[in-house]
Write a protein that holds these residues in place. Structure first.
Motif, mmCIF file in Angstrom:
data_model
loop_
_atom_site.group_PDB
_atom_site.id
_atom_site.type_symbol
_atom_site.label_atom_id
_atom_site.label_comp_id
_atom_site.label_asym_id
_atom_site.label_seq_id
_atom_site.Cartn_x
_atom_site.Cartn_y
_atom_site.Cartn_z
ATOM 1 N N MET A 8 0.895 -6.274 3.654
ATOM 2 C CA MET A 8 0.693 -5.368 4.767
ATOM 3 C C MET A 8 1.757 -5.611 5.828
ATOM 4 O O MET A 8 2.275 -4.702 6.429
ATOM 5 N N PRO A 28 0.866 -1.183 0.000
ATOM 6 C CA PRO A 28 0.000 0.000 0.000
ATOM 7 C C PRO A 28 0.906 1.237 0.000
ATOM 8 O O PRO A 28 2.001 1.193 0.566
ATOM 9 N N PHE A 57 -12.935 -2.219 10.399
ATOM 10 C CA PHE A 57 -12.123 -2.446 9.193
ATOM 11 C C PHE A 57 -10.924 -3.346 9.471
ATOM 12 O O PHE A 57 -10.297 -3.853 8.553
ATOM 13 N N ARG A 58 -10.612 -3.563 10.758
ATOM 14 C CA ARG A 58 -9.457 -4.391 11.107
ATOM 15 C C ARG A 58 -9.892 -5.855 11.239
ATOM 16 O O ARG A 58 -10.797 -6.155 12.007
ATOM 17 N N SER A 59 -9.223 -6.721 10.507
ATOM 18 C CA SER A 59 -9.675 -8.114 10.453
ATOM 19 C C SER A 59 -8.987 -9.012 11.484
ATOM 20 O O SER A 59 -9.208 -10.218 11.474
ATOM 21 N N GLN A 86 -0.861 5.362 5.732
ATOM 22 C CA GLN A 86 -1.011 4.438 4.604
ATOM 23 C C GLN A 86 -2.307 4.662 3.860
ATOM 24 O O GLN A 86 -3.333 4.965 4.455
ATOM 25 N N GLU A 87 -2.230 4.464 2.579
ATOM 26 C CA GLU A 87 -3.416 4.467 1.721
ATOM 27 C C GLU A 87 -4.411 3.445 2.294
ATOM 28 O O GLU A 87 -4.006 2.340 2.699
ATOM 29 N N LEU A 110 -3.451 -7.749 1.321
ATOM 30 C CA LEU A 110 -4.759 -7.138 1.056
ATOM 31 C C LEU A 110 -4.991 -7.239 -0.438
ATOM 32 O O LEU A 110 -4.057 -7.063 -1.226
ATOM 33 N N ILE A 152 -7.008 0.708 1.804
ATOM 34 C CA ILE A 152 -7.441 -0.193 0.726
ATOM 35 C C ILE A 152 -8.901 -0.556 1.007
ATOM 36 O O ILE A 152 -9.195 -1.579 1.629
ATOM 37 N N GLN A 169 -1.657 -6.757 16.891
ATOM 38 C CA GLN A 169 -3.035 -7.235 17.024
ATOM 39 C C GLN A 169 -4.066 -6.152 16.733
ATOM 40 O O GLN A 169 -5.139 -6.117 17.314
ATOM 41 N N GLY A 170 -3.700 -5.249 15.831
ATOM 42 C CA GLY A 170 -4.650 -4.239 15.388
ATOM 43 C C GLY A 170 -4.761 -3.033 16.305
ATOM 44 O O GLY A 170 -5.421 -2.043 15.973
ATOM 45 N N ILE A 171 -4.091 -3.095 17.469
ATOM 46 C CA ILE A 171 -4.163 -1.951 18.380
ATOM 47 C C ILE A 171 -3.191 -0.894 17.849
ATOM 48 O O ILE A 171 -2.048 -1.203 17.514
ATOM 49 N N VAL A 190 -3.977 0.913 15.130
ATOM 50 C CA VAL A 190 -4.280 1.095 13.705
ATOM 51 C C VAL A 190 -5.590 1.873 13.621
ATOM 52 O O VAL A 190 -6.616 1.436 14.129
HETATM 53 P P1 ADP Z 1 -1.276 -5.201 13.383
HETATM 54 O O1 ADP Z 1 0.152 -5.554 13.145
HETATM 55 O O2 ADP Z 1 -1.504 -4.441 14.634
HETATM 56 O O3 ADP Z 1 -2.194 -6.375 13.183
HETATM 57 P P2 ADP Z 1 -1.953 -4.355 10.731
HETATM 58 O O4 ADP Z 1 -1.108 -3.439 9.963
HETATM 59 O O5 ADP Z 1 -1.903 -5.805 10.380
HETATM 60 O O6 ADP Z 1 -1.653 -4.151 12.264
HETATM 61 O O7 ADP Z 1 -3.472 -3.849 10.624
HETATM 62 C C1 ADP Z 1 -4.556 -4.454 11.317
HETATM 63 C C2 ADP Z 1 -5.729 -4.710 10.373
HETATM 64 O O8 ADP Z 1 -6.213 -3.479 9.851
HETATM 65 C C3 ADP Z 1 -5.347 -5.528 9.168
HETATM 66 O O9 ADP Z 1 -5.455 -6.922 9.433
HETATM 67 C C4 ADP Z 1 -6.329 -5.078 8.094
HETATM 68 O O10 ADP Z 1 -7.548 -5.788 8.198
HETATM 69 C C5 ADP Z 1 -6.573 -3.621 8.467
HETATM 70 N N1 ADP Z 1 -5.701 -2.730 7.666
HETATM 71 C C6 ADP Z 1 -4.430 -2.397 7.951
HETATM 72 N N2 ADP Z 1 -3.897 -1.580 7.033
HETATM 73 C C7 ADP Z 1 -4.858 -1.374 6.113
HETATM 74 C C8 ADP Z 1 -4.925 -0.592 4.905
HETATM 75 N N3 ADP Z 1 -3.893 0.137 4.487
HETATM 76 N N4 ADP Z 1 -6.086 -0.620 4.220
HETATM 77 C C9 ADP Z 1 -7.139 -1.362 4.647
HETATM 78 N N5 ADP Z 1 -7.143 -2.084 5.779
HETATM 79 C C10 ADP Z 1 -6.027 -2.107 6.512
#
Ligand code: ADP
Length: 301
Positions: free
Chosen positions: A259, A115, A210-212, A177-178, A250, A180, A147-149, A151
């Motif tokens: 990512m 991204p 949005f965080r999976s 970051q852009e 992604l 997606i 773990q998404g914290i 972000v």
């Molecule tokens: P962490 O290392 O804390 O898990 P990530 O960079 O993997 O952080 O981001 C957590 C979640 O957020 C990802 O699993 C994804 O679902 C979502 N995400 C992260 N970056 C992007 C992005 N640039 N565009 C869309 N979704 C994103």
């Protein structure tokens, strides 16, 4: 073979599965608490002490180093490397993977799709930084987050500016970051062993999120990946120098983008979603490839 499983606890799912898989295959394995290893680094003959004993000889080390103990964990792995013991992932590669920015720079150098990502130090550069990654909506990430914290999705440029200012004010390292959007709250975890993707799962964010991440309520399911995604994951693992890792992708309008690359990927989510014996595949890989003094760095670096 005799394995050392570097892990904080024998009751963690991944640790337990690796132990089981080793024993099922006629090997022996011992769980070693990373933080209880200590060493005399100036000694002529590098050794590791553990709870008062001199650690026995191992044929291979499987490092499971959590993000919070990266510094100490990498030093322990490096000591094993100095002793000539094969380590599944080498200390330099583990350290490299824990720095999100450094990882993206290395991946970019190898031409791997990412991204659009920017970072800056000065608050004066925020407006230009936002423009550089294509404006809002955009994602702001704490470099130290897991773990998404840490972000954050900023929907507008005003929101992005305030959040970036707040993080900078706290002296937190961030990247921008852009977003997606077309990924639809889903990412793909490719589990790489050697030069193969042995399992892949799709993680879908909970509704309204949005965080999976599974820790954030995401749901995992089996997915068939494309040849392009497979080759991106393998190239990413190679660029990072990791023999075993989880590559998170992604699906963007401009193809698969990486990512993150995780050097101690969890086994629970991927084994449950795919029904595959990933722990067994890791053990088989080591049994086939491990040999004394076979690390690339041997503790250098
Ligand atoms: P962490 O290392 O804390 O898990 P990530 O960079 O993997 O952080 O981001 C957590 C979640 O957020 C990802 O699993 C994804 O679902 C979502 N995400 C992260 N970056 C992007 C992005 N640039 N565009 C869309 N979704 C994103």
């Amino acid at each position: 073979m005799h394995f050392a499983l570097l892990s904080r606890s024998a009751s963690l799912y991944s640790t337990r599965r690796l132990l089981e898989a080793a024993e099922e295959r006629g090997h022996t394995a011992r769980v070693i608490d990373t933080l209880r290893c200590y060493m005399n680094i100036a000694s002529h003959k590098p050794t590791i002490h553990y709870k008062g004993e001199d650690l026995e000889h191992f044929d291979a080390v499987i490092p499971r180093i959590g993000a919070s103990i990266t510094f100490y964990g990498a030093a322990v792995v490096r000591q094993f490397e100095m002793m000539g013991v094969y380590t599944l992932n080498e200390s330099v590669a583990i350290t490299r993977s824990r720095d999100k920015l450094r990882s993206l720079q290395l991946l970019s150098r190898k031409g791997i799709g990412l991204p659009v990502t920017g970072f800056a130090h000065s608050p004066d550069d925020i407006p230009d930084l936002i423009r550089m990654v294509g404006g809002a909506p955009l994602v702001i990430k704490l470099l130290e987050g897991t773990q998404g914290i840490g972000v954050v999705l900023a929907e507008t440029e005003k929101a992005a500016e305030s959040v970036i200012q707040a993080f900078m004010g706290l002296k937190a390292n961030i990247m921008v970051q852009e977003y997606i959007k077309e990924a639809g709250g889903a990412d793909i975890r490719c589990f790489v062993i050697g030069d193969k993707v042995v399992a892949a799962m799709k993680r879908q964010a909970a509704p309204g999120e949005f965080r999976s991440n599974l820790h954030r309520g995401g749901q995992a399911e089996l997915i068939k990946i494309t040849p392009e995604e497979r080759s991106t994951a393998i190239r990413a693992a190679k660029a990072m120098g990791l023999r075993v890792c989880g590559v998170d992708l992604l699906r963007s309008n401009h193809g698969a983008v990486v990512m993150e690359v995780n050097s101690s990927p969890g086994l629970e989510g991927i084994e449950r979603a795919t029904g595959k014996d990933v722990a067994g595949l890791i053990i088989d890989y080591i049994a086939k490839n491990a040999a004394p003094n076979k690390n690339r760095t041997q503790g250098r670096g």
